[in-house]
Design a protein around this motif. Structure first.
Motif, PDB file in Angstrom:
ATOM      1  N   ALA A  91       0.835  -1.202   0.000  1.00 59.09           N
ATOM      2  CA  ALA A  91       0.000   0.000   0.000  1.00 59.09           C
ATOM      3  C   ALA A  91       0.872   1.255   0.000  1.00 59.09           C
ATOM      4  N   ALA A  92       1.933   1.246   0.802  1.00 58.15           N
ATOM      5  CA  ALA A  92       2.818   2.408   0.875  1.00 58.15           C
ATOM      6  C   ALA A  92       3.551   2.621  -0.451  1.00 58.15           C
ATOM      7  N   LEU A  93       4.044   1.544  -1.042  1.00 57.83           N
ATOM      8  CA  LEU A  93       4.773   1.660  -2.306  1.00 57.83           C
ATOM      9  C   LEU A  93       3.849   2.081  -3.448  1.00 57.83           C
ATOM     10  N   PHE A  94       2.626   1.551  -3.439  1.00 54.13           N
ATOM     11  CA  PHE A  94       1.679   1.948  -4.479  1.00 54.13           C
ATOM     12  C   PHE A  94       1.347   3.434  -4.361  1.00 54.13           C
ATOM     13  N   THR A  95       1.098   3.891  -3.138  1.00 50.10           N
ATOM     14  CA  THR A  95       0.791   5.300  -2.915  1.00 50.10           C
ATOM     15  C   THR A  95       1.945   6.180  -3.375  1.00 50.10           C
ATOM     16  N   LEU A  96       3.170   5.765  -3.058  1.00 48.98           N
ATOM     17  CA  LEU A  96       4.343   6.530  -3.474  1.00 48.98           C
ATOM     18  C   LEU A  96       4.478   6.543  -4.991  1.00 48.98           C
ATOM     19  N   THR A  97       4.240   5.403  -5.632  1.00 52.15           N
ATOM     20  CA  THR A  97       4.338   5.314  -7.087  1.00 52.15           C
ATOM     21  C   THR A  97       3.355   6.248  -7.761  1.00 52.15           C
ATOM     22  N   VAL A  98       2.083   6.180  -7.334  1.00 56.33           N
ATOM     23  CA  VAL A  98       1.054   7.018  -7.956  1.00 56.33           C
ATOM     24  C   VAL A  98       1.296   8.493  -7.656  1.00 56.33           C
ATOM     25  N   ALA A  99       1.667   8.798  -6.418  1.00 56.79           N
ATOM     26  CA  ALA A  99       1.927  10.188  -6.049  1.00 56.79           C
ATOM     27  C   ALA A  99       3.062  10.769  -6.889  1.00 56.79           C
ATOM     28  N   ALA A 100       4.137   9.992  -7.055  1.00 59.11           N
ATOM     29  CA  ALA A 100       5.270  10.470  -7.858  1.00 59.11           C
ATOM     30  C   ALA A 100       4.870  10.665  -9.316  1.00 59.11           C
ATOM     31  N   LEU A 101       4.067   9.730  -9.844  1.00 56.42           N
ATOM     32  CA  LEU A 101       3.601   9.853 -11.231  1.00 56.42           C
ATOM     33  C   LEU A 101       2.771  11.113 -11.410  1.00 56.42           C
ATOM     34  N   MET A 102       1.873  11.368 -10.472  1.00 61.75           N
ATOM     35  CA  MET A 102       0.994  12.522 -10.615  1.00 61.75           C
ATOM     36  C   MET A 102       1.750  13.835 -10.423  1.00 61.75           C
ATOM     37  N   VAL A 103       2.727  13.841  -9.531  1.00 59.08           N
ATOM     38  CA  VAL A 103       3.570  15.041  -9.398  1.00 59.08           C
ATOM     39  C   VAL A 103       4.316  15.301 -10.704  1.00 59.08           C
ATOM     40  N   ALA A 104       4.869  14.237 -11.289  1.00 55.31           N
ATOM     41  CA  ALA A 104       5.594  14.388 -12.554  1.00 55.31           C
ATOM     42  C   ALA A 104       4.677  14.931 -13.648  1.00 55.31           C
ATOM     43  N   LEU A 105       3.450  14.397 -13.727  1.00 49.22           N
ATOM     44  CA  LEU A 105       2.509  14.865 -14.742  1.00 49.22           C
ATOM     45  C   LEU A 105       2.100  16.312 -14.509  1.00 49.22           C
ATOM     46  N   THR A 106       1.823  16.641 -13.248  1.00 46.30           N
ATOM     47  CA  THR A 106       1.412  18.004 -12.916  1.00 46.30           C
ATOM     48  C   THR A 106       2.510  19.005 -13.227  1.00 46.30           C
ATOM     49  N   GLU A 107       3.733  18.676 -12.827  1.00 50.92           N
ATOM     50  CA  GLU A 107       4.845  19.598 -13.048  1.00 50.92           C
ATOM     51  C   GLU A 107       5.249  19.662 -14.517  1.00 50.92           C
ATOM     52  N   ALA A 108       5.002  18.568 -15.263  1.00 47.05           N
ATOM     53  CA  ALA A 108       5.281  18.601 -16.701  1.00 47.05           C
ATOM     54  C   ALA A 108       4.402  19.637 -17.381  1.00 47.05           C
ATOM     55  N   GLY A 109       3.161  19.767 -16.907  1.00 44.91           N
ATOM     56  CA  GLY A 109       2.277  20.782 -17.460  1.00 44.91           C
ATOM     57  C   GLY A 109       2.777  22.189 -17.214  1.00 44.91           C
ATOM     58  N   GLU A 110       3.607  22.369 -16.170  1.00 50.22           N
ATOM     59  CA  GLU A 110       4.184  23.679 -15.859  1.00 50.22           C
ATOM     60  C   GLU A 110       5.618  23.805 -16.371  1.00 50.22           C
ATOM     61  N   ALA A 111       6.098  22.755 -17.070  1.00 47.81           N
ATOM     62  CA  ALA A 111       7.451  22.734 -17.648  1.00 47.81           C
ATOM     63  C   ALA A 111       8.546  22.867 -16.596  1.00 47.81           C
ATOM     64  N   ARG A 112       8.306  22.324 -15.408  1.00 43.80           N
ATOM     65  CA  ARG A 112       9.344  22.324 -14.368  1.00 43.80           C
ATOM     66  C   ARG A 112      10.068  20.977 -14.452  1.00 43.80           C
ATOM     67  N   TRP A 113      11.034  20.908 -15.351  1.00 45.54           N
ATOM     68  CA  TRP A 113      11.591  19.620 -15.735  1.00 45.54           C
ATOM     69  C   TRP A 113      12.489  19.005 -14.666  1.00 45.54           C
ATOM     70  N   THR A 114      13.098  19.812 -13.825  1.00 44.22           N
ATOM     71  CA  THR A 114      13.914  19.250 -12.734  1.00 44.22           C
ATOM     72  C   THR A 114      13.041  18.457 -11.773  1.00 44.22           C
ATOM     73  N   VAL A 115      11.923  19.051 -11.389  1.00 45.38           N
ATOM     74  CA  VAL A 115      10.990  18.362 -10.498  1.00 45.38           C
ATOM     75  C   VAL A 115      10.410  17.133 -11.183  1.00 45.38           C
ATOM     76  N   VAL A 116      10.111  17.252 -12.471  1.00 49.96           N
ATOM     77  CA  VAL A 116       9.583  16.114 -13.230  1.00 49.96           C
ATOM     78  C   VAL A 116      10.563  14.948 -13.192  1.00 49.96           C
ATOM     79  N   GLY A 117      11.844  15.253 -13.430  1.00 51.58           N
ATOM     80  CA  GLY A 117      12.860  14.197 -13.437  1.00 51.58           C
ATOM     81  C   GLY A 117      12.993  13.518 -12.089  1.00 51.58           C
ATOM     82  N   ILE A 118      13.013  14.305 -11.001  1.00 50.50           N
ATOM     83  CA  ILE A 118      13.126  13.716  -9.660  1.00 50.50           C
ATOM     84  C   ILE A 118      11.910  12.857  -9.347  1.00 50.50           C
TER      85      ILE A 118
END
Length: 487
Positions: free
Chosen positions: A201-228
């Motif tokens: 459950a913890a790993l799944f939550t982390l996986t989805v949270a990281a994916l959604m952060v990457a997608l959200t920040e990609a929309g703002e073109a913040r590529w450093t945050v996207v990469g992390i």
């Protein structure tokens, strides 16, 4: 495993509708209040995270709570979700800064991630497919009414009281819903104890949270945050795969997700969620910025989509015996590209009614599709998997919304740059919100027409893909045995 013999179904459904209304209206009421909240708390640069943070934790928590409902029963998990949601609502009302508001919204999203899937699972337990379609039509109406009432209620509260009350009004609704669940929802005794896959459950939550952060920040073109975020998500996903292979009761049941009806229905829901977010995000911008209509007309063009959804859900319920789940689902899938055709053929001289018709048709299709896909999935799994199966469908639609927001935002930005304009999507949105267009209005109007036309083509293509995926859903016979254990 819920017993209809001792459970008062009408009162339980009233509680389900109240708890879902609480989540639905919270998603819309805050949009009106946010300018005032930012004015008091500051932190304009964090504005978007008040919305995306809620969606992030809600989406990640959906699968986890669906699984917990299969292990521990629906009632305790749902009551825990309501408690978390209400506690976070109280804290949001007391937020002293924008980071604090975002933190409390993240917690609120966790509660919402329990309420939505478990409530729909309870409906699946209490009602046969023939009855369930009608009930889910009522639930779709809750979302439709909330979409209309939310912004109005938010504006009224901001005008006459503190913005804190947009969160605190959840308290009486949540307490009443909890009381009804405690008094009238009765479940048979659990005959087995299954372990909880906490690490999964913890790993799944982390996986989805990281994916959604990457997608959200990609929309703002913040590529450093996207990469992390993307790197963290990949590591978490690999660890999750190892964990789920060794867990006795995995959070992600691969066998469940691989079943053709579930995989096809969830794939359709994901693509439909993508198409719908493209419509809801950019159609008002087109009606106001290109067609030159008022914000009220732009809002009405989208409101008819919200009204079409419960209409489609109700028709799906009434047509269940005559046509079957698969035909209804495929018909709903077909309505999406048909509605998108009306949107993609919009021109600067088009009448706003054309935009409303396309919006209505797509909303109607979503009502057919979402109702049929959820009933189909619930129909083919036993009680011990129904929470997970229900959550998988909701998760797919929410993830589709997040993917769609990123993809369509990228298409819009590409269209703006391809037109050779220095106008950005952000500056356009700010100008439209202020009631005008920057610079020379006609030039900007043509730039916006070009960019949004490309975006609507992307909506059409994804809608067509949703229809094609719906065709892969096999026929599923209705009439599963009712699972009512003796108390």
């Amino acid at each position: 495993m819920t017993t209809s013999r001792t459970t008062r179904r009408p009162l339980v459904i009233a509680a389900v509708m109240a708890s879902m209304a609480m989540v639905a209206i919270e998603a819309t009421i805050i949009s009106t209040a946010m300018p005032g909240i930012v004015g008091e708390l500051g932190g304009l640069s964090l504005y978007a995270w008040v919305f995306s943070g809620f969606l992030l934790t809600q989406t990640a928590a959906t699968i986890v709570f669906g699984k917990l409902a299969d292990i521990h029963g629906r009632k305790p998990v749902l009551l825990a979700g309501i408690a978390v949601f209400l506690a976070a609502s109280v804290l949001c009302g007391f937020a002293w800064s924008m980071p604090a508001m975002i933190a409390f919204r993240l917690i609120q999203g966790i509660g919402a991630g329990a309420i939505q899937p478990v409530s729909l699972t309870i409906v699946g337990d209490l009602y046969s497919a023939q009855e369930r379609g009608r009930i889910q039509g009522f639930l779709a109406s809750v979302w439709a009414i909330s979409a209309v009432v939310g912004p109005v209620a938010g504006g009224f509260i901001i005008a006459h009281a503190s913005w804190s009350w947009i969160f605190w009004i959840n308290l009486p609704v949540g307490l009443v819903a909890s009381g009804l669940f405690v008094a009238f929802l009765h479940e048979g005794e659990r005959r087995e104890r299954r372990p909880v896959d906490a690490a999964g459950a913890a790993l799944f939550t982390l996986t989805v949270a990281a994916l959604m952060v990457a997608l959200t920040e990609a929309g703002e073109a913040r590529w450093t945050v996207v990469g992390i975020a993307a790197g963290l998500g990949i590591v978490a996903a690999v660890l999750l795969a190892f964990q789920e292979r060794r867990a006795r009761e995995p959070v992600i049941d691969a066998a469940l997700w691989r079943r053709r009806p579930i995989a096809a229905a969830n794939g359709t829901s994901l693509l439909a969620g993508m198409a719908l977010i493209g419509l809801t995000t950019f159609l008002p911008m087109y009606v106001q910025g290109v067609l030159g209509q008022t914000p009220i007309v732009a809002g009405m063009a989208l409101t008819v989509m919200v009204l079409g959804w419960p209409m489609g859900a109700t028709l799906a319920a009434r047509s269940l015996h005559r046509f079957g789940l698969r035909r209804i689902l495929v018909t709903g899938g077909l309505m999406l590209p048909l509605g998108a055709l009306a949107i993609v053929t919009l021109q600067p001289g088009s009448h706003p009614v054309q935009a409303g018709v396309g919006s209505l048709v797509m909303g109607f299709g979503m009502g057919l599709l979402s109702n049929a896909s959820l009933m189909l999935i619930q129909e083919i799994v036993p009680w011990t998997q129904r929470g997970s199966a229900t959550a998988s469908n909701i998760f797919s639609r929410n993830l589709g919304s997040t993917l769609g927001a990123t993809i369509f935002g990228a298409v819009l930005n590409h269209g703006l740059s391809a037109a050779g304009s220095t106008v950005t999507a952000d500056s356009l949105q700010q100008a439209l919100a202020a009631g005008g267009l920057p610079g020379e209005a006609e030039t900007v109007r043509m730039v916006l027409q070009h960019a949004l036309h490309q975006t609507f083509w992307a909506v059409l293509i994804i809608s067509a893909a949703a229809f094609a995926t719906a065709l892969l859903v096999p026929h599923v016979a209705l009439g599963r045995a009712r699972e009512v254990p003796a108390e």
